[in-house]
Design an enzyme around this catalytic site. Structure first.
Site, short mmCIF file in Angstrom:
data_model
loop_
_atom_site.label_atom_id
_atom_site.label_comp_id
_atom_site.label_asym_id
_atom_site.label_seq_id
_atom_site.Cartn_x
_atom_site.Cartn_y
_atom_site.Cartn_z
N GLU A 1 1.37 11.46 -5.12
CA GLU A 1 -0.03 11.03 -5.33
C GLU A 1 -0.30 10.91 -6.83
OE1 GLU A 1 -2.72 13.57 -3.26
OE2 GLU A 1 -1.96 12.96 -1.31
N LYS B 1 3.90 -11.12 4.80
CA LYS B 1 3.65 -12.39 5.51
C LYS B 1 4.52 -13.47 4.85
CE LYS B 1 -0.97 -11.14 7.13
NZ LYS B 1 -1.57 -10.07 6.32
N ARG C 1 6.31 -4.32 5.15
CA ARG C 1 4.88 -4.21 5.47
C ARG C 1 4.19 -3.43 4.35
NH1 ARG C 1 4.40 -6.19 10.22
NH2 ARG C 1 2.16 -5.99 10.06
N ASP D 1 -8.34 -12.75 -1.59
CA ASP D 1 -7.39 -12.12 -0.67
C ASP D 1 -6.37 -13.20 -0.30
OD1 ASP D 1 -6.03 -11.16 1.51
OD2 ASP D 1 -7.79 -10.40 2.55
N TYR E 1 6.50 13.23 -2.16
CA TYR E 1 5.06 13.05 -2.39
C TYR E 1 4.84 12.63 -3.84
CZ TYR E 1 1.65 14.00 1.22
OH TYR E 1 0.81 13.87 2.28
N THR F 1 -1.03 -8.89 1.16
CA THR F 1 -0.01 -8.12 1.85
C THR F 1 1.33 -8.60 1.29
OG1 THR F 1 0.01 -9.78 3.60
CG2 THR F 1 -1.26 -7.78 4.02
N1 DSN Z 1 -3.30 -9.41 11.05
C1 DSN Z 1 -3.29 -10.39 10.02
C2 DSN Z 1 -3.20 -11.77 10.57
O1 DSN Z 1 -2.66 -11.92 11.65
O2 DSN Z 1 -3.64 -12.72 9.95
C3 DSN Z 1 -4.43 -10.26 9.14
O3 DSN Z 1 -4.76 -8.92 8.98
#
Ligand code: DSN
Length: 475
Positions: free
Chosen positions: A69, A276, A282, A244, A67, A273
């Site tokens: 935090e 991707k 993730r 974003d 932990y 994120t």
């Molecule tokens: N789930 C993502 C996407 O497929 O673009 C975005 O949150």
């Protein structure tokens, strides 16, 4: 993965799965099956990728048990010295990779990153009565009485973001997400003829609506954005520009998007994120200009639960990978492959939203095949082509059935696919769609002509075998 590590990684995975098998064999079996399924399908979901074994192996450790935090050097638990190291290294890589003054690597997902960013912007921008006189730096430090006075103001702020059917994301102020409840929201769309972002319309909407936050970024828009222009619009109306870049962070990291197309120097706060196009574990991360750093740094426990130290460690490894020259080659290939895929569709008579692409996304309008997005998505899956349905601008079939299929090139590019392979992918997709017929007036039911799925699966297998996933890895 360098070839010399294939045997080592295989031994590590085999050992790990044997240990798992001794406790719950169904989980070991599902884990093995997932690898087989991923190896055997054409993964074209624009938001997915394949992380390296180094990234994946990093997550399977006892760092998970701690932990921590709080923030680096200021934790609510004792014994966080190693988590401090992990978080510091990940943040350092993020700052260096993106040229950002401040990075926060704790968010567990893109939604969490956006929520922390929204809170940080509110906390920094919304003035509480008596705040300055009391010497209080921001609203995180307010007394309960001041909070009472402030609550109403916090709940009445405005956010302007890209509309969902133009390619925006749920977290940009739409009702299924808390951002749609927190803010008074208005959207900007795209030009009705070109389907391209219309900066004059964004500016007009900003002047009229006067948002506290202007959000730029998308999850289904196949074009680049001029962030210098977006910043000018934000500055003119006194808005904070939040970008974003969840979808295209890999293209920023790989220096495909530079200058006005690189959001980081232009935005006050940039979120992403990490899994991707960036090809990490993730999770999420936030980059911020100094005036927002203090509030972002309070993300946990203000907004987030305890940080996942094993995932922050994997983010550090992925970001280190993204700083290698090979990642720039990869990122450029992602964009080149998307152009080849788009060209492959266009030469076979299909209609693409905006007429093409200059990022990693291709958005195909399937109404010209007499199908809804739902029917096309299902028929493609029958043939082993994994995609997702998506709205197109002014979608006649609504957000559930939709009229589009979104394709992305990051995952198959990680396997080694090149432009010729993507042209073949376009051919296979068009083969499936031409051989799919809607049943009556149903928006979901369809018939796939006999033999189509088998023909396309066989052709896909040739492409997949020529570009193996995790070559040399055997579990
Ligand atoms: N789930 C993502 C996407 O497929 O673009 C975005 O949150």
């Amino acid at each position: 993965m360098p070839a010399e590590y294939a045997d080592t990684a295989s031994a590590a995975y085999r050992a790990a799965l044997q240990v798992v098998e001794s406790v719950e064999p169904r989980i070991a079996a599902a884990t093995r099956k997932e690898l087989a399924d991923q190896r055997d399908s054409l993964k074209l979901i624009a938001s997915e990728n394949y992380a390296s074994p180094a990234v994946l192996l990093t997550m399977g450790s006892w760092l998970s048990d701690k932990y921590a935090e709080g923030t680096i050097g200021h934790r609510f638990y004792a014994g966080c010295q190693n988590v401090d190291t992990v978080e510091s290294v990940a943040a350092e890589h993020a700052r260096e990779l993106f040229g950002a003054p401040y990075a926060y690597v704790q968010p567990h997902s893109g939604i969490d990153a956006n929520l922390v960013a929204y809170w940080a912007i509110l906390a920094t921008r919304v003035e509480a009565p008596g705040l300055a006189e009391a010497g209080v730096k921001h609203v995180n430090n307010l007394s309960e009485d001041d909070w009472e006075a402030l609550r109403h103001k916090l709940g009445n702020q405005r956010l302007l973001g890209m509309s969902l059917d133009a390619g925006g994301h749920l977290t940009h102020g739409f009702r299924p997400n808390i951002s749609g409840k927190m803010f008074h929201q208005r959207s900007y769309g795209t030009h009705p003829d070109t389907e391209l972002l219309d900066y004059d319309k964004v500016a007009a909407a900003a002047r009229e609506f006067k948002p506290l936050i202007l959000v730029a970024g998308y999850s289904a828009y196949p074009r680049r954005i001029n962030f210098a222009t977006m910043r000018e619009i934000a500055d003119e109306v006194g808005a904070t520009l939040m970008v974003d870049m969840a979808h295209f962070a890999g293209l920023v990291a790989g220096k495909v998007f530079t200058g006005d197309e690189d959001p980081v120097p232009h935005a006050h706060v940039t979120t992403t994120t990490t899994h991707k196009s960036l090809r990490g574990p993730r999770g999420g991360l936030i980059l911020a200009q100094p005036e927002y750093a203090d509030a972002v740094d309070k993300g946990c426990p203000m907004v987030l639960g305890g940080p996942l130290a094993h995932v922050m460690a994997a983010k550090a490894v992925a970001l280190a990978e993204a700083r290698q020259p090979a990642f720039q080659t990869y990122a450029q290939q992602v964009a080149d492959n998307a152009k080849a895929l788009a060209e492959g569709f266009l030469t076979r008579g299909a209609r693409l939203v905006t007429g093409g692409t200059d990022n990693h996304i291709v958005l195909l309008d399937v109404t010209s095949f007499g199908l809804t997005g739902r029917q096309a998505e299902s028929a493609l899956l029958d043939a082993g082509v994994v995609t997702n349905r998506n709205s197109i601008p002014v979608d006649p079939n609504g957000a559930w059935y939709t009229s589009g299929i979104r394709f992305g090139t990051p995952a198959l590019t990680s396997r080694g696919f090149g432009p010729d392979d993507f042209d073949r992918v376009a051919e296979l997709v068009v083969d499936v769609l031409k051989n799919t017929t809607a049943e009556g007036t149903s928006k979901a039911k369809y018939t796939l002509a006999d033999g189509t799925a088998e023909r396309v699966r066989a052709a896909s297998a040739e492409l997949l075998d020529a570009n193996p996933l995790y070559p040399g890895l055997s579990v």
